[in-house]
Design an enzyme around this catalytic site. Structure first.
Site, mmCIF file in Angstrom:
data_model
loop_
_atom_site.group_PDB
_atom_site.id
_atom_site.type_symbol
_atom_site.label_atom_id
_atom_site.label_comp_id
_atom_site.label_asym_id
_atom_site.label_seq_id
_atom_site.Cartn_x
_atom_site.Cartn_y
_atom_site.Cartn_z
ATOM 1 N N ASN A 84 20.156 8.708 20.575
ATOM 2 C CA ASN A 84 19.947 9.186 21.944
ATOM 3 C C ASN A 84 18.509 8.956 22.388
ATOM 4 O O ASN A 84 18.248 8.562 23.531
ATOM 5 C CB ASN A 84 20.278 10.676 22.038
ATOM 6 C CG ASN A 84 21.769 10.925 22.141
ATOM 7 O OD1 ASN A 84 22.548 10.007 22.338
ATOM 8 N ND2 ASN A 84 22.170 12.173 21.992
ATOM 9 N N CYS A 132 0.841 -1.204 0.000
ATOM 10 C CA CYS A 132 0.000 0.000 0.000
ATOM 11 C C CYS A 132 0.873 1.249 0.000
ATOM 12 O O CYS A 132 1.652 1.475 0.939
ATOM 13 C CB CYS A 132 -0.918 -0.023 1.217
ATOM 14 S SG CYS A 132 -1.809 1.517 1.502
ATOM 15 N N TRP A 173 20.187 16.830 21.391
ATOM 16 C CA TRP A 173 21.315 17.750 21.522
ATOM 17 C C TRP A 173 21.447 18.612 20.257
ATOM 18 O O TRP A 173 21.207 18.121 19.150
ATOM 19 C CB TRP A 173 22.583 16.916 21.730
ATOM 20 C CG TRP A 173 23.812 17.675 22.088
ATOM 21 C CD1 TRP A 173 24.227 18.048 23.314
ATOM 22 C CD2 TRP A 173 24.810 18.147 21.183
ATOM 23 N NE1 TRP A 173 25.416 18.732 23.249
ATOM 24 C CE2 TRP A 173 25.794 18.804 21.931
ATOM 25 C CE3 TRP A 173 24.954 18.101 19.791
ATOM 26 C CZ2 TRP A 173 26.907 19.399 21.353
ATOM 27 C CZ3 TRP A 173 26.058 18.687 19.209
ATOM 28 C CH2 TRP A 173 27.029 19.331 20.001
ATOM 29 N N CYS A 194 0.410 3.472 2.985
ATOM 30 C CA CYS A 194 1.041 2.905 4.189
ATOM 31 C C CYS A 194 2.533 3.217 4.205
ATOM 32 O O CYS A 194 3.101 3.556 5.254
ATOM 33 C CB CYS A 194 0.822 1.400 4.239
ATOM 34 S SG CYS A 194 -0.910 0.900 4.302
#
Length: 684
Positions: free
Chosen positions: A456, A53, A474, A56
């Site tokens: 992170n 799809c 950051w 999707c």
């Protein structure tokens, strides 16, 4: 190992579907769907999709971004996905009445659900959609979810009597604002703090706290002290970041660690963690080249190619001290000269460590990457820092190089050599997803920064996270205020131009600190002394081996010599025969007596020296003075060379035996004669 050099799709479509576990999304299947849905204590938002799809595929990046954005909402809210195009999953999708893709269902405890196809297609809208679903459902409140209703003045007055927390954060906002509820869910995984939402219609509380702006956040403790939370912008991201870093606020379940001297010195800690140190970069190189690579006895194929690219990038862009750069250039030159398909690590290490006037200091000294304990930060932190520096250096130094040169070198090294294999898999997944989209050196700098932030986010709250250095997005608002901005909707966004400017300044060679480094001159002197000692040792070993070979070369052939001596003895008069001890030269014919005890002693000593030289036991030790291993001069006038045949020794032994027998015969003769004389004298 397989390598894919083809152009990758974005988003990446794997054999398992559009998502993987590294996307922080639960992957549903017939085997786990019952346990996940029936036993869940949280609200579960499930996407039903099909890999074929197109909508999707287009929606999958948003779903992944949402998973990262609401990571802190676990275990109150979780995301899942199931691929209905997979035949094994088809029955599950049919049981839930899924006929179109993509579809979302919100599941609460007891397997209740509500379906929606007209859902938002952006992260902010999906967040609000989840909160609305949480507040609108008519069944029991999910046990894992925090309260999202507004707080009254009575509840706040009695809050510390009924709750075991030290701090209460109050978000004052209008009725249609979602900031308070979002911050409440963001702080759900943290202890010693609670968040409540207060509407602007609570006039008594607004007057009591002196609220003038909406939204705004105020802190209230058990001592009835009130203070306003200072943030760069009055928005969800800034509130959550500031509250999570208040003193005493810790993530639930994180182990308490002892207070070290580094932690006590908070000023030094903060200063070190916000600067780049050459000590960290050189330590990363040492660990990479001397420790991590040493696990590979031989390096060949794609691994060798990755190593060559890695060293080449280091030799061109590493902003190190002259001796370190010289060492990297020497290794790079040696690697480029290797035309074979395989090298030995021992040869690589020999080139790295044994180059005159070029030295990479040994050992690690973490400074900016020092953790609160030895198992935190360190090498991973320094490795990321190293490649941030390299991307910036490539941007500053040479605009003619390939945009992907540094990133491809990092990708190859991580894939082939990085010790954390799950980390290598995740990085390769990110590289396949979007690295090919980098079209400039500036984009390379930003790509690495954004992927580092993604890592992170994934590792925030993990056991590997240092509690005193939490993994954040950051740079922080304190470090770079201009990098953070707000959209018209109130959503946080990164100002890419400001971020690039910050990164180029932060990781520039001009701002790298040289503190805590080993003195370069001392390192070079130590290197020269070590190389000189190794050279002397090598020469001494060669000298010992050469002397051993000379002794072996000068060793007489025993059997042929015996035959020659026998032939000479048969054709000569006894007075004209040569001495039977090999190497004895007649100097004075009238004196031909040899000290046989000394002779035999020297003979066996010479044999022991030869055996030791051949076995290498005494290669570097002088066993005897030179006059003891050269020709020996005896007082009797005979000159004896080292080395005797078996015939010589046999003659010596025979001579001893004959002398003994002669003396014995003389003794018996005189004893018998004396006895006979006595008997004769006794006769009448």
């Amino acid at each position: 190992k397989r390598r894919c050099n083809c152009v990758s799709l974005s988003p990446l479509i794997s054999e398992a579907g559009l998502y993987t576990a590294s996307d922080q999304i639960i992957i549903l299947s017939p085997e786990n769907v019952d346990s996940v849905l029936f036993n869940s204590t949280a609200a579960l938002l499930v996407e039903f999709y099909a890999t074929w799809c197109g909508h999707c595929v287009a929606f999958s990046p948003t779903w992944k971004s949402l998973a990262r954005d609401i990571k802190e909402w676990k275990p109150a809210v979780d995301l899942a996905a199931i691929d209905c195009a997979n035949e094994s999953n088809r029955k599950v999708c049919t049981n839930f009445g899924i006929t179109g893709f993509p579809s979302l269902k919100v599941f609460f405890p007891a397997y209740s659900s509500s379906e929606s196809r007209g859902f938002p297609r952006d992260v902010r809208g999906l967040r609000h959609y989840i909160i609305d679903k949480l507040e609108m459902h008519n069944e029991a409140w999910p046990p894992a979810c925090p309260p999202l209703e507004t707080a009254s003045e009575e509840e706040i007055d009695n809050f510390f009597q009924t709750n075991n927390v030290k701090l209460l954060a109050l978000v004052f906002e209008s009725k249609d604002s979602y900031v308070g509820r979002e911050v409440t869910l963001d702080l759900f995984q943290y202890e010693n703090i609670a968040v409540r939402r207060v509407l602007d219609t609570e006039t008594s509380l607004v007057s009591r706290f002196g609220v003038t702006d909406f939204p705004s956040c105020y802190l209230y403790n058990s001592s009835r002290h009130i203070s306003r939370l200072k943030v760069l912008n009055e928005a969800r991201t800034f509130y959550s970041y500031a509250l999570q870093r208040l003193p005493g606020v810790v993530r639930t379940g994180k182990p308490q660690i002892p207070i070290t001297d580094l932690i006590k010195n908070s000023t030094l800690q903060e200063w070190r963690s916000t600067r780049v140190y050459m000590s960290d970069l050189e330590s990363a190189l040492h660990y990479s080249l001397r420790v991590e690579l040493s696990g590979h006895i031989s390096i060949s194929g794609n691994d060798l190619t990755a190593l060559k690219k890695y060293i080449n990038v280091l030799s061109k862009h590493f902003p190190g001290r002259p001796s370190v750069k010289s060492a990297l250039k020497t290794v790079d030159s040696w690697l480029q000269q290797q035309k074979g398909t395989e090298i030995k690590y021992s040869d690589f290490r020999d080139v790295l460590d044994n180059t005159v006037d070029a030295v990479l200091p040994e050992g690690v000294q973490w400074v900016g990457c020092q953790g609160s304990q030895s198992h935190y930060r360190g090498y991973p932190c320094a490795f990321w820092t190293l490649f941030h520096v390299l991307t910036v250096q490539a941007k500053e130094m040479d605009h003619s190089i390939s945009y992907l040169e540094v990133l491809q070198a990092m990708r190859g090294y991580v894939s082939s050599f990085f010790g954390c294999r799950p980390c290598a898999t995740h990085f390769e997944s990110m590289a396949q997803e979007s690295m090919d989209h980098v079209t400039s050196l500036s984009a390379a700098v930003l790509w690495l920064w954004s992927r580092h932030n993604r890592v992170n986010n994934r590792l925030a709250g993990d056991l590997s996270e240092d509690p005193h250095f939490p993994k954040i997005q950051w740079p922080s608002p304190e470090l770079c205020p201009s990098c953070h901005g707000l959209k018209k909707t109130g959503e946080h966004h990164w100002d890419q131009e400001e971020v690039l400017t910050f990164l180029r300044n932060y990781f520039s060679s001009a701002h790298i600190l040289m503190d805590y480094l080993q003195d370069e001159t001392q390192a070079l002197i130590h290197q020269r002394n070590r190389l000189a000692a190794a050279r002397m040792e090598k020469e001494a070993r060669r000298g010992a081996e050469r002397r051993a070979r000379e002794v072996l070369d000068n060793r007489p052939d025993e059997e042929p010599q015996e035959e020659e001596q026998q032939e000479e003895e048969e054709g000569e008069e006894p007075s004209q025969r040569k001495p039977k001890i090999v190497g004895i030269k007649l100097q004075e014919p009238q004196e031909n007596i040899v000290d046989l005890d000394l002779f035999v002693n020297q003979h066996y000593k010479a044999k022991a020296l030869r055996a030791a030289a051949m076995s290498g036991i005494v290669r570097q030790r002088s066993l005897k003075k030179k006059e003891d291993v050269e020709d020996l001069q005896f007082e009797g006038g005979w000159r004896v060379n080292v080395g005797f045949s078996r015939l010589d020794v046999s003659l010596c032994v025979l001579l001893y035996l004959l002398s003994t027998m002669c003396l014995l015969a003389m003794y018996l003769y005189f004893k018998l004669r004396l006895k006979l004389r006595r008997a004769k004298l006794s006769l009448p």
